[in-house]
Scaffold this motif. Structure first.
Motif, short mmCIF file in Angstrom:
data_model
loop_
_atom_site.label_atom_id
_atom_site.label_comp_id
_atom_site.label_asym_id
_atom_site.label_seq_id
_atom_site.Cartn_x
_atom_site.Cartn_y
_atom_site.Cartn_z
N ALA A 70 0.81 -1.22 0.00
CA ALA A 70 0.00 0.00 0.00
C ALA A 70 0.84 1.27 0.00
O ALA A 70 0.50 2.24 -0.66
CB ALA A 70 -0.95 0.00 1.20
N ALA A 71 1.93 1.28 0.76
CA ALA A 71 2.81 2.45 0.89
C ALA A 71 1.98 3.72 1.10
O ALA A 71 1.20 3.77 2.03
CB ALA A 71 3.73 2.55 -0.32
N GLY A 72 2.11 4.71 0.22
CA GLY A 72 1.41 5.98 0.38
C GLY A 72 0.03 6.00 -0.24
O GLY A 72 -0.60 7.05 -0.32
N GLY A 73 -0.47 4.86 -0.71
CA GLY A 73 -1.81 4.80 -1.27
C GLY A 73 -1.85 5.08 -2.75
O GLY A 73 -0.86 5.45 -3.37
N GLY A 74 -3.01 4.88 -3.34
CA GLY A 74 -3.23 5.09 -4.76
C GLY A 74 -4.33 4.17 -5.25
O GLY A 74 -5.25 3.85 -4.51
N THR A 75 -4.21 3.71 -6.48
CA THR A 75 -5.20 2.80 -7.05
C THR A 75 -4.53 1.64 -7.76
O THR A 75 -3.36 1.74 -8.16
CB THR A 75 -6.12 3.51 -8.07
OG1 THR A 75 -5.34 3.89 -9.21
CG2 THR A 75 -6.82 4.71 -7.47
N ILE A 76 -5.29 0.56 -7.91
CA ILE A 76 -4.89 -0.56 -8.75
C ILE A 76 -6.06 -0.82 -9.68
O ILE A 76 -7.19 -0.99 -9.22
CB ILE A 76 -4.59 -1.82 -7.93
CG1 ILE A 76 -3.44 -1.56 -6.95
CG2 ILE A 76 -4.25 -2.99 -8.86
CD1 ILE A 76 -3.21 -2.69 -5.98
N SER A 77 -5.79 -0.83 -10.96
CA SER A 77 -6.83 -1.11 -11.95
C SER A 77 -6.53 -2.43 -12.64
O SER A 77 -5.38 -2.69 -13.01
CB SER A 77 -6.91 0.00 -13.00
OG SER A 77 -7.33 1.20 -12.40
N VAL A 78 -7.55 -3.25 -12.79
CA VAL A 78 -7.45 -4.49 -13.56
C VAL A 78 -8.34 -4.31 -14.78
O VAL A 78 -9.53 -4.03 -14.65
CB VAL A 78 -7.89 -5.71 -12.72
CG1 VAL A 78 -7.94 -6.97 -13.58
CG2 VAL A 78 -6.97 -5.91 -11.53
N ARG A 107 -2.91 -5.37 -14.99
CA ARG A 107 -3.12 -4.40 -13.91
C ARG A 107 -2.11 -3.27 -13.99
O ARG A 107 -0.98 -3.44 -14.45
CB ARG A 107 -3.08 -5.07 -12.54
CG ARG A 107 -1.76 -5.60 -12.12
CD ARG A 107 -1.84 -6.24 -10.74
NE ARG A 107 -0.53 -6.80 -10.43
CZ ARG A 107 -0.08 -7.06 -9.23
NH1 ARG A 107 -0.85 -6.81 -8.19
NH2 ARG A 107 1.10 -7.57 -9.04
N THR A 108 -2.59 -2.10 -13.57
CA THR A 108 -1.77 -0.90 -13.51
C THR A 108 -2.00 -0.25 -12.15
O THR A 108 -2.94 -0.59 -11.45
CB THR A 108 -2.13 0.09 -14.63
OG1 THR A 108 -3.52 0.41 -14.52
CG2 THR A 108 -1.84 -0.50 -16.00
N ARG A 109 -1.14 0.69 -11.80
CA ARG A 109 -1.26 1.35 -10.52
C ARG A 109 -1.08 2.85 -10.69
O ARG A 109 -0.55 3.32 -11.69
CB ARG A 109 -0.22 0.84 -9.55
CG ARG A 109 1.20 1.17 -10.04
CD ARG A 109 2.17 1.28 -8.89
NE ARG A 109 3.45 1.76 -9.37
CZ ARG A 109 3.84 3.02 -9.35
NH1 ARG A 109 3.05 3.96 -8.90
NH2 ARG A 109 5.03 3.38 -9.77
N THR A 110 -1.57 3.59 -9.68
CA THR A 110 -1.29 5.02 -9.58
C THR A 110 -0.82 5.28 -8.16
O THR A 110 -0.98 4.44 -7.27
CB THR A 110 -2.54 5.88 -9.85
OG1 THR A 110 -3.52 5.62 -8.84
CG2 THR A 110 -3.12 5.61 -11.23
N GLY A 111 -0.25 6.45 -7.94
CA GLY A 111 0.20 6.82 -6.61
C GLY A 111 1.41 6.01 -6.16
O GLY A 111 2.24 5.62 -6.97
N SER A 112 1.47 5.75 -4.86
CA SER A 112 2.62 5.07 -4.26
C SER A 112 2.43 3.57 -4.10
O SER A 112 3.27 2.90 -3.49
CB SER A 112 2.92 5.68 -2.88
OG SER A 112 3.21 7.05 -3.00
N VAL A 113 1.34 3.02 -4.60
CA VAL A 113 1.11 1.58 -4.51
C VAL A 113 2.21 0.86 -5.29
O VAL A 113 2.57 1.26 -6.39
CB VAL A 113 -0.27 1.20 -5.09
CG1 VAL A 113 -0.45 -0.30 -5.17
CG2 VAL A 113 -1.38 1.82 -4.26
#
Length: 165
Positions: free
Chosen positions: A50-58, A64-70
């Motif tokens: 999780a670290a600093g949070g964000g999103t995970i998209s499938v 899958r991709t991520r945004t933020g610090s995930v």
């Protein structure tokens, strides 16, 4: 979602099981063929920190991709997959509408901890004409991960509605 804390970041595995497939009520009558929808794969966001949070998209192909610090960890992710068909003659070449959950309705939970699941999307249009036999539909979504999301076994369900026209 299974998470273990090692150092500062939390590791997580989120699985959103597509178990609640509840078609709307259908009026009784001889011209209304039975609806048939089955789940062949569940939506999984895979393991992550999780670290600093964000999103995970499938996406609908399971990528899958991520945004933020995930931080995405080595693991598999998958889109949900449904098979739409008929368990009796009469649904071939019928038009159908597939309805996915709106934003703000679905969440993964582990105890009192939650993560929202939004932006559901399906492969192909939200409706179409059912060919003879079955048709496969894949569903992806986006998981909202809070900074330092607490570890746990996060699970949830979402509803897909199938309506023949």
């Amino acid at each position: 979602m299974n998470t273990t804390r090692r150092g500062a970041p939390a590791r997580a595995l989120a699985v959103l099981a597509a178990l609640a497939l509840l078609p709307p009520p259908v009026a009784a009558g001889p011209n209304v063929p039975p609806k048939h929808i089955t789940t062949s794969a569940n939506l999984s966001f895979g393991r992550f920190a999780a670290a600093g949070g964000g999103t995970i998209s499938v996406n609908v192909n399971g990528g899958r991709t991520r945004t933020g610090s995930v931080v995405l960890l080595l693991s598999s992710a998958s889109a949900a997959r449904f098979n739409i068909g008929s368990n009796s003659p009469g649904n071939e070449n019928r038009a159908y509408i597939l309805t996915l959950p709106p934003n703000g309705v679905v969440a993964l939970a582990s105890g009192s901890n939650r993560m929202a699941v939004n932006n559901f999307l399906a492969s192909g249009p939200a409706g179409g004409t059912l060919p003879s036999g079955t048709q496969s539909v894949s569903v992806g979504a986006t998981l909202q991960v809070a900074p330092n999301q607490p570890r746990g076994n996060y699970t949830g369900i979402f509803q897909v509605t199938l309506e023949y026209q």
